[in-house]
Design a protein around this motif. Structure first.
Motif, PDB file in Angstrom:
ATOM      1  N   ILE A  17     -29.775 -26.746   7.186  1.00 22.74           N
ATOM      2  CA  ILE A  17     -29.000 -26.825   5.945  1.00 22.74           C
ATOM      3  C   ILE A  17     -27.987 -25.684   5.884  1.00 22.74           C
ATOM      4  CG2 ILE A  17     -30.698 -25.519   4.582  1.00 22.74           C
ATOM      5  CD1 ILE A  17     -28.615 -28.458   3.269  1.00 22.74           C
ATOM      6  N   LEU A  18     -28.367 -24.513   6.458  1.00 25.67           N
ATOM      7  CA  LEU A  18     -27.475 -23.347   6.493  1.00 25.67           C
ATOM      8  C   LEU A  18     -27.476 -22.756   7.896  1.00 25.67           C
ATOM      9  CD1 LEU A  18     -25.759 -21.316   4.696  1.00 25.67           C
ATOM     10  CD2 LEU A  18     -27.823 -19.895   4.701  1.00 25.67           C
ATOM     11  N   SER A  19     -26.276 -22.607   8.458  1.00 30.18           N
ATOM     12  CA  SER A  19     -26.136 -21.997   9.786  1.00 30.18           C
ATOM     13  C   SER A  19     -25.145 -20.844   9.697  1.00 30.18           C
ATOM     14  CB  SER A  19     -25.626 -23.025  10.803  1.00 30.18           C
ATOM     15  OG  SER A  19     -26.519 -24.105  10.928  1.00 30.18           O
ATOM     16  N   ILE A  20     -25.622 -19.634   9.945  1.00 31.91           N
ATOM     17  CA  ILE A  20     -24.770 -18.441   9.963  1.00 31.91           C
ATOM     18  C   ILE A  20     -24.645 -17.990  11.412  1.00 31.91           C
ATOM     19  CG2 ILE A  20     -24.556 -16.033   9.225  1.00 31.91           C
ATOM     20  CD1 ILE A  20     -26.169 -16.765   6.731  1.00 31.91           C
ATOM     21  N   ASP A  21     -23.405 -17.882  11.894  1.00 34.25           N
ATOM     22  CA  ASP A  21     -23.175 -17.537  13.296  1.00 34.25           C
ATOM     23  C   ASP A  21     -22.223 -16.356  13.425  1.00 34.25           C
ATOM     24  OD1 ASP A  21     -24.554 -19.642  15.009  1.00 34.25           O
ATOM     25  OD2 ASP A  21     -23.434 -20.915  13.628  1.00 34.25           O
ATOM     26  N   ASN A  34     -23.435  -7.165  10.676  1.00 38.05           N
ATOM     27  CA  ASN A  34     -22.898  -6.941  12.022  1.00 38.05           C
ATOM     28  C   ASN A  34     -23.373  -8.016  12.996  1.00 38.05           C
ATOM     29  OD1 ASN A  34     -21.855  -5.859  14.350  1.00 38.05           O
ATOM     30  ND2 ASN A  34     -23.043  -3.967  14.296  1.00 38.05           N
ATOM     31  N   ASP A  35     -22.493  -9.000  13.256  1.00 38.13           N
ATOM     32  CA  ASP A  35     -22.771 -10.048  14.241  1.00 38.13           C
ATOM     33  C   ASP A  35     -24.094 -10.762  13.934  1.00 38.13           C
ATOM     34  OD1 ASP A  35     -22.027 -11.544  16.477  1.00 38.13           O
ATOM     35  OD2 ASP A  35     -23.244 -10.321  17.822  1.00 38.13           O
ATOM     36  N   LEU A  36     -24.266 -11.153  12.676  1.00 41.78           N
ATOM     37  CA  LEU A  36     -25.521 -11.748  12.206  1.00 41.78           C
ATOM     38  C   LEU A  36     -25.549 -13.250  12.436  1.00 41.78           C
ATOM     39  CD1 LEU A  36     -28.181 -11.436  10.481  1.00 41.78           C
ATOM     40  CD2 LEU A  36     -26.761 -12.008   8.502  1.00 41.78           C
ATOM     41  N   SER A  37     -26.649 -13.751  12.977  1.00 40.73           N
ATOM     42  CA  SER A  37     -26.892 -15.189  13.081  1.00 40.73           C
ATOM     43  C   SER A  37     -28.221 -15.513  12.415  1.00 40.73           C
ATOM     44  CB  SER A  37     -26.903 -15.638  14.549  1.00 40.73           C
ATOM     45  OG  SER A  37     -25.616 -15.475  15.123  1.00 40.73           O
ATOM     46  N   LEU A  38     -28.197 -16.556  11.590  1.00 41.71           N
ATOM     47  CA  LEU A  38     -29.366 -16.893  10.761  1.00 41.71           C
ATOM     48  C   LEU A  38     -29.322 -18.392  10.476  1.00 41.71           C
ATOM     49  CD1 LEU A  38     -31.709 -15.723   8.889  1.00 41.71           C
ATOM     50  CD2 LEU A  38     -29.990 -15.669   7.086  1.00 41.71           C
ATOM     51  N   TYR A  39     -30.465 -19.065  10.612  1.00 39.69           N
ATOM     52  CA  TYR A  39     -30.503 -20.514  10.423  1.00 39.69           C
ATOM     53  C   TYR A  39     -31.652 -20.887   9.498  1.00 39.69           C
ATOM     54  CZ  TYR A  39     -27.701 -19.883  14.588  1.00 39.69           C
ATOM     55  OH  TYR A  39     -26.744 -19.440  15.465  1.00 39.69           O
ATOM     56  N   VAL A  40     -31.345 -21.674   8.459  1.00 40.46           N
ATOM     57  CA  VAL A  40     -32.334 -22.042   7.446  1.00 40.46           C
ATOM     58  C   VAL A  40     -32.511 -23.554   7.441  1.00 40.46           C
ATOM     59  CG1 VAL A  40     -32.915 -21.999   4.989  1.00 40.46           C
ATOM     60  CG2 VAL A  40     -31.734 -20.045   6.028  1.00 40.46           C
ATOM     61  N   SER A  73     -19.027 -17.367  11.062  1.00 40.49           N
ATOM     62  CA  SER A  73     -19.075 -18.676  10.410  1.00 40.49           C
ATOM     63  C   SER A  73     -20.304 -18.800   9.505  1.00 40.49           C
ATOM     64  CB  SER A  73     -19.116 -19.778  11.482  1.00 40.49           C
ATOM     65  OG  SER A  73     -19.399 -21.032  10.924  1.00 40.49           O
ATOM     66  N   ILE A  74     -20.124 -19.477   8.367  1.00 42.59           N
ATOM     67  CA  ILE A  74     -21.239 -19.850   7.485  1.00 42.59           C
ATOM     68  C   ILE A  74     -21.077 -21.331   7.189  1.00 42.59           C
ATOM     69  CG2 ILE A  74     -22.460 -19.438   5.320  1.00 42.59           C
ATOM     70  CD1 ILE A  74     -20.952 -16.763   5.106  1.00 42.59           C
ATOM     71  N   ARG A  75     -21.937 -22.151   7.768  1.00 43.46           N
ATOM     72  CA  ARG A  75     -21.868 -23.594   7.526  1.00 43.46           C
ATOM     73  C   ARG A  75     -23.043 -24.036   6.669  1.00 43.46           C
ATOM     74  NH1 ARG A  75     -18.071 -26.332   9.954  1.00 43.46           N
ATOM     75  NH2 ARG A  75     -19.125 -28.335   9.744  1.00 43.46           N
ATOM     76  N   PHE A  76     -22.722 -24.711   5.569  1.00 45.49           N
ATOM     77  CA  PHE A  76     -23.740 -25.225   4.654  1.00 45.49           C
ATOM     78  C   PHE A  76     -23.577 -26.728   4.540  1.00 45.49           C
ATOM     79  CE2 PHE A  76     -24.567 -26.637   0.234  1.00 45.49           C
ATOM     80  CZ  PHE A  76     -25.952 -26.510   0.244  1.00 45.49           C
ATOM     81  N   ASP A  77     -24.617 -27.448   4.938  1.00 47.92           N
ATOM     82  CA  ASP A  77     -24.592 -28.907   4.856  1.00 47.92           C
ATOM     83  C   ASP A  77     -23.342 -29.468   5.545  1.00 47.92           C
ATOM     84  OD1 ASP A  77     -25.632 -31.364   4.158  1.00 47.92           O
ATOM     85  OD2 ASP A  77     -24.688 -31.409   2.173  1.00 47.92           O
ATOM     86  N   GLY A  78     -22.955 -28.842   6.662  1.00 50.38           N
ATOM     87  CA  GLY A  78     -21.820 -29.305   7.446  1.00 50.38           C
ATOM     88  C   GLY A  78     -20.463 -28.805   6.990  1.00 50.38           C
ATOM     89  N   ARG A  79     -20.417 -27.969   5.949  1.00 46.64           N
ATOM     90  CA  ARG A  79     -19.135 -27.477   5.425  1.00 46.64           C
ATOM     91  C   ARG A  79     -19.005 -25.980   5.683  1.00 46.64           C
ATOM     92  NH1 ARG A  79     -18.404 -29.660  -0.636  1.00 46.64           N
ATOM     93  NH2 ARG A  79     -16.251 -29.071  -0.174  1.00 46.64           N
ATOM     94  N   GLU A  80     -17.812 -25.548   6.064  1.00 45.93           N
ATOM     95  CA  GLU A  80     -17.556 -24.140   6.364  1.00 45.93           C
ATOM     96  C   GLU A  80     -17.288 -23.378   5.066  1.00 45.93           C
ATOM     97  OE1 GLU A  80     -17.525 -20.743   7.855  1.00 45.93           O
ATOM     98  OE2 GLU A  80     -17.763 -22.368   9.326  1.00 45.93           O
ATOM     99  N   LEU A  81     -18.256 -22.525   4.659  1.00 49.18           N
ATOM    100  CA  LEU A  81     -18.149 -21.837   3.370  1.00 49.18           C
ATOM    101  C   LEU A  81     -17.130 -20.704   3.386  1.00 49.18           C
ATOM    102  CD1 LEU A  81     -21.850 -21.600   2.101  1.00 49.18           C
ATOM    103  CD2 LEU A  81     -20.193 -23.456   1.842  1.00 49.18           C
ATOM    104  N   THR A  82     -16.839 -20.131   4.550  1.00 51.58           N
ATOM    105  CA  THR A  82     -15.915 -18.993   4.582  1.00 51.58           C
ATOM    106  C   THR A  82     -14.495 -19.391   4.182  1.00 51.58           C
ATOM    107  OG1 THR A  82     -15.482 -19.344   6.954  1.00 51.58           O
ATOM    108  CG2 THR A  82     -17.242 -17.782   6.364  1.00 51.58           C
ATOM    109  N   ARG A  83     -14.221 -20.686   4.174  1.00 48.43           N
ATOM    110  CA  ARG A  83     -12.882 -21.162   3.779  1.00 48.43           C
ATOM    111  C   ARG A  83     -12.838 -21.595   2.313  1.00 48.43           C
ATOM    112  NH1 ARG A  83     -13.316 -24.857   8.499  1.00 48.43           N
ATOM    113  NH2 ARG A  83     -12.864 -23.638  10.376  1.00 48.43           N
ATOM    114  N   MET A  84     -13.965 -21.489   1.617  1.00 51.61           N
ATOM    115  CA  MET A  84     -14.051 -22.017   0.260  1.00 51.61           C
ATOM    116  C   MET A  84     -14.113 -20.904  -0.781  1.00 51.61           C
ATOM    117  SD  MET A  84     -16.833 -24.999   1.207  1.00 51.61           S
ATOM    118  CE  MET A  84     -17.074 -25.576  -0.466  1.00 51.61           C
TER     119      MET A  84
END
Length: 257
Positions: A17-21, A34-40, A73-84
């Motif tokens: 549901i959430l992908s942080i890369d 700092n260069d954090l990756s996290l997946y929920v 990148s922060i993708r939530f439910d397939g949408r890129e949140l950093t652009r919103m």
């Protein structure tokens, strides 16, 4: 072959549901994250712990758009949140509760929940909003979930600290977010209130994913499906609470103190 691997990796990322890369945010040269990756996962309670200054709250600020990322990148439910923008992220289904309760103390519990009903949040919705059967049933449903059904006509100002925290969680739940983020939700609560809050969070993950920042390790044990430990803006350790609390690195920089 390489293309197949990349497609498989993309498919795996889309399963969350959430992908942080590779997320980084820098303030005047200081990298708070700092260069954090996290997946929920869907319907997961992820707890983020770590010493003060580890970047925990900054991560939530980045997800909800309050702080803009330097890179990553922060993708939530397939949408890129950093652009919103912040309000677009809210409408996309991300709810955020800050550490201190933010409720309308001069209104009743019912009125606080009603005010948060999605239909009344836009200008047009507010002008045409009616307290119909759908609104009443939804308010009563959420009030029961947050242990306040018997307090619907109570002014929010006279609720206990824990009840105010539950009310604010209810004000988010009534909007039906797919991801709920809570910053130290049990700070200042009694032991009985903490137990009920754990019960609440374990119930709502039937329909929501939850990210919690918390220092109370007993509460973390009661709710966490998975724990991420941050240190200096990076992931220090990750896994079950049992694995994390026995990790020598975590004991050295956090639990040992």
């Amino acid at each position: 072959m390489r293309e197949a691997i990349m497609q498989a990796s993309a498919q795996t990322a889309n399963d969350f549901i959430l992908s942080i890369d590779a997320l980084t945010v820098s303030f005047d040269g200081f990298k708070a994250v700092n260069d954090l990756s996290l997946y929920v996962d869907e319907n997961e309670i992820r707890v983020i712990i770590g010493p003060n200054g580890a970047g925990k709250t900054t991560v939530l600020d980045l997800i909800c758009g309050r702080t803009k990322a330097t890179s990553g990148s922060i993708r939530f439910d397939g949408r890129e949140l950093t652009r919103m923008r912040e309000h677009e992220i809210v409408h996309a289904g991300v709810g955020r509760k800050f550490q201190n309760p933010s409720i309308y103390e001069d209104l009743t519990v019912f009125e606080n929940l009603e005010l948060s009903f999605p239909q009344g949040r836009s200008v047009f919705g507010a002008l045409t909003f009616r307290r119909d059967r759908e609104v009443i049933e939804r308010v009563e449903e959420v009030a029961e979930l947050i242990f306040l059904k018997d307090h619907l006509n109570t002014d929010a100002a006279i609720l206990s600290h824990g009840q105010k925290q539950w009310l604010e969680i209810g004000m988010l739940l009534i909007q039906k977010p797919r991801l709920l983020m809570l910053d130290e939700p049990v700070a200042g609560m009694s032991v009985a209130e903490r137990i009920k809050t754990a019960e609440l969070l374990n119930t709502i993950t039937k329909n929501q994913s939850v990210i919690v920042i918390e220092h109370d390790m007993k509460f973390v044990e009661d709710i966490a499906h998975r724990v991420t430990v941050l240190h200096q803006g990076k992931v220090l350790s990750e896994g079950s609470m049992e694995r994390v609390k026995n990790d020598p690195k975590v004991i050295e920089v956090y639990l040992g103190h």
